[in-house]
Design an enzyme around this catalytic site. Structure first.
Site, PDB file in Angstrom:
ATOM      1  N   ILE A 156       0.841  -1.204   0.000  1.00  0.00           N
ATOM      2  CA  ILE A 156       0.000   0.000   0.000  1.00  0.00           C
ATOM      3  C   ILE A 156       0.877   1.256   0.000  1.00  0.00           C
ATOM      4  CG2 ILE A 156      -1.828   1.252   1.199  1.00  0.00           C
ATOM      5  CD1 ILE A 156      -2.686  -1.487   2.422  1.00  0.00           C
ATOM      6  N   SER A 177      13.949  -1.926   6.751  1.00  0.00           N
ATOM      7  CA  SER A 177      15.090  -2.009   5.831  1.00  0.00           C
ATOM      8  C   SER A 177      14.739  -1.298   4.527  1.00  0.00           C
ATOM      9  CB  SER A 177      15.451  -3.475   5.559  1.00  0.00           C
ATOM     10  OG  SER A 177      14.288  -4.177   5.179  1.00  0.00           O
ATOM     11  N   ARG A 233      -3.049   1.279  11.521  1.00  0.00           N
ATOM     12  CA  ARG A 233      -3.821   0.801  12.663  1.00  0.00           C
ATOM     13  C   ARG A 233      -3.691   1.861  13.751  1.00  0.00           C
ATOM     14  NH1 ARG A 233      -6.105  -2.297   9.899  1.00  0.00           N
ATOM     15  NH2 ARG A 233      -6.126  -4.575   9.947  1.00  0.00           N
ATOM     16  N   GLU A 262     -11.461   1.392  18.422  1.00  0.00           N
ATOM     17  CA  GLU A 262     -12.597   1.595  17.501  1.00  0.00           C
ATOM     18  C   GLU A 262     -13.832   0.844  17.998  1.00  0.00           C
ATOM     19  OE1 GLU A 262     -11.062   0.417  13.665  1.00  0.00           O
ATOM     20  OE2 GLU A 262      -9.464   1.887  13.800  1.00  0.00           O
ATOM     21  N   HIS A 280     -12.587   4.015   9.632  1.00  0.00           N
ATOM     22  CA  HIS A 280     -11.882   2.811   9.150  1.00  0.00           C
ATOM     23  C   HIS A 280     -12.480   2.327   7.818  1.00  0.00           C
ATOM     24  CE1 HIS A 280      -9.322  -0.812  10.616  1.00  0.00           C
ATOM     25  NE2 HIS A 280      -9.279  -0.715   9.296  1.00  0.00           N
TER      26      HIS A 280
END
Ligand code: NAP
Length: 315
Positions: A156, A177, A233, A262, A280
């Site tokens: 994403i 990394s 999150r 939530e 969300h």
């Protein structure tokens, strides 16, 4: 699937598209563990699979109650609610739905970023409230050509970076990394990245490894002209530290799709004008949710057909 219909526990509400597919192939126990403990205790020895969502919990205790459990299939790419170590200890594979939601989450991330900078929700309220009749709205923050920092340059994160290039943004990132194949500047940690950008977008997995990754120090580094966007999150951002930073003007604003607890959103965030809030909805389009449902089901189907799983979570 085999002649005998496998029994499956669905641990959270799922969309009708997925429920219909499940009911067509297996015997579904819909949240039986929550709704009818006695019936659950009777069915538990026969339950061979668990269907979960990205937000739901599959703790070690539940896994231990299911002696015949063979696999866990998650509707969502994030699987931080599943005790994968407990599943793995019994040789139970876990699957998720990577890839099919990249576009939607990246679209929302850019939408939130622009909403925060250009104050689109506030401008909408300004028009609806009749404020425009009294005079013009104050000017906002330019997006095109600004500096974007992505915390977590995975599937994403890369989709977010691609979209940002169309806005001529200068893209940098952090992860554990560097990705040698990517043309973006790597920073070794979130604080160093935050100090170098105007917008910080968070898109790592949740769970213990990233808990509180965006803390007071990172927000301090982002600075009074900086904006935070969280589509990862709620646990990845230290929410009390974020509230304090917003109240003190340590950062300019935030746009949040995810929260610590939530659907509860702290009153302080609800009261602030420099914050954009969404419930969300990162993957929340019909098209993407259907693709996720299909992949969730296809993993279950593959398991019971004795075929390789399509998208197991990484080892
Ligand atoms: P992914 O391909 O696994 O990418 C995760 C990225 O985070 C990688 O670049 C990884 O790089 C980095 N990362 C992991 N642990 C880290 C750490 N401790 N510190 C810094 N970077 C770390 O996952 P994805 O498909 O892009 O999804 C990412 C997350 O987005 C999901 O796990 C989920 O929580 C969230 N999500 C939210 C929504 C929503 O509705 N808002 C929807 C879908 C997904 P390294 O391994 O090199 O560190």
């Amino acid at each position: 699937m085999s002649v005998e219909r496998p029994e499956v526990l669905v641990v959270a509400p799922v969309m009708p598209f997925l429920m219909d597919a499940l009911r067509g192939a297996v015997t579904v126990h819909d949240r039986l563990h929550l709704n009818d403990p006695a019936a659950f205790a009777a069915a538990a020895p026969r339950i061979r699979a668990v269907v979960a969502t990205g937000e739901s919990k599959v703790p070690a205790k539940l896994i231990a109650q299911l002696p015949a459990l063979e696999m866990i299939t998650v509707f969502g790419v994030g699987y931080d609610g599943v005790d994968v170590a407990a599943a793995r200890a019994r040789g139970i594979p876990v699957t998720h739905t990577p890839g099919v939601l990249n576009d939607d989450v990246a679209d929302l991330a850019l939408g939130l970023l622009i909403s925060a900078a250009r104050r689109i929700p506030q401008a909408d309220r300004f028009v609806r409230g009749g404020e425009w009749l009294k005079g013009p709205i104050p000017v906002a923050r330019k997006v095109a050509g600004s500096r974007l920092g992505v915390v977590g340059m995975g599937r994403i994160g890369q989709a977010i970076a691609q979209r940002a290039l169309a806005f001529r943004m200068d893209v940098a990132y952090t992860a554990r990394s560097p990705r040698e194949n990517l043309p973006y500047t790597y920073h070794p940690d979130a604080a160093a990245l935050a100090a170098a950008v105007d917008f910080l977008v968070v898109i790592t997995p949740g769970g213990a490894a990233t808990r509180g990754l965006i803390d007071a120090k990172v927000l301090q580094a982002l600075g009074p002209q900086g904006y935070l966007v969280n589509v990862a999150r709620g646990s990845v951002v230290d929410q009390p530290a974020l509230i304090a930073a917003l109240q003190a003007g340590t950062i300019a604003g935030a746009a949040l799709d995810v929260f610590a607890d939530e659907p509860n959103v702290p009153a302080e965030l609800l009261a602030m004008d420099n914050v954009v809030l969404t419930p969300h909805i990162g993957s929340g389009t019909r098209q993407t949710r259907e693709a996720m449902a299909q992949l969730t089901f296809d993993n279950l189907r593959a398991h019971f057909a004795g075929e390789p799983l399509l998208t197991p979570v990484p080892a």
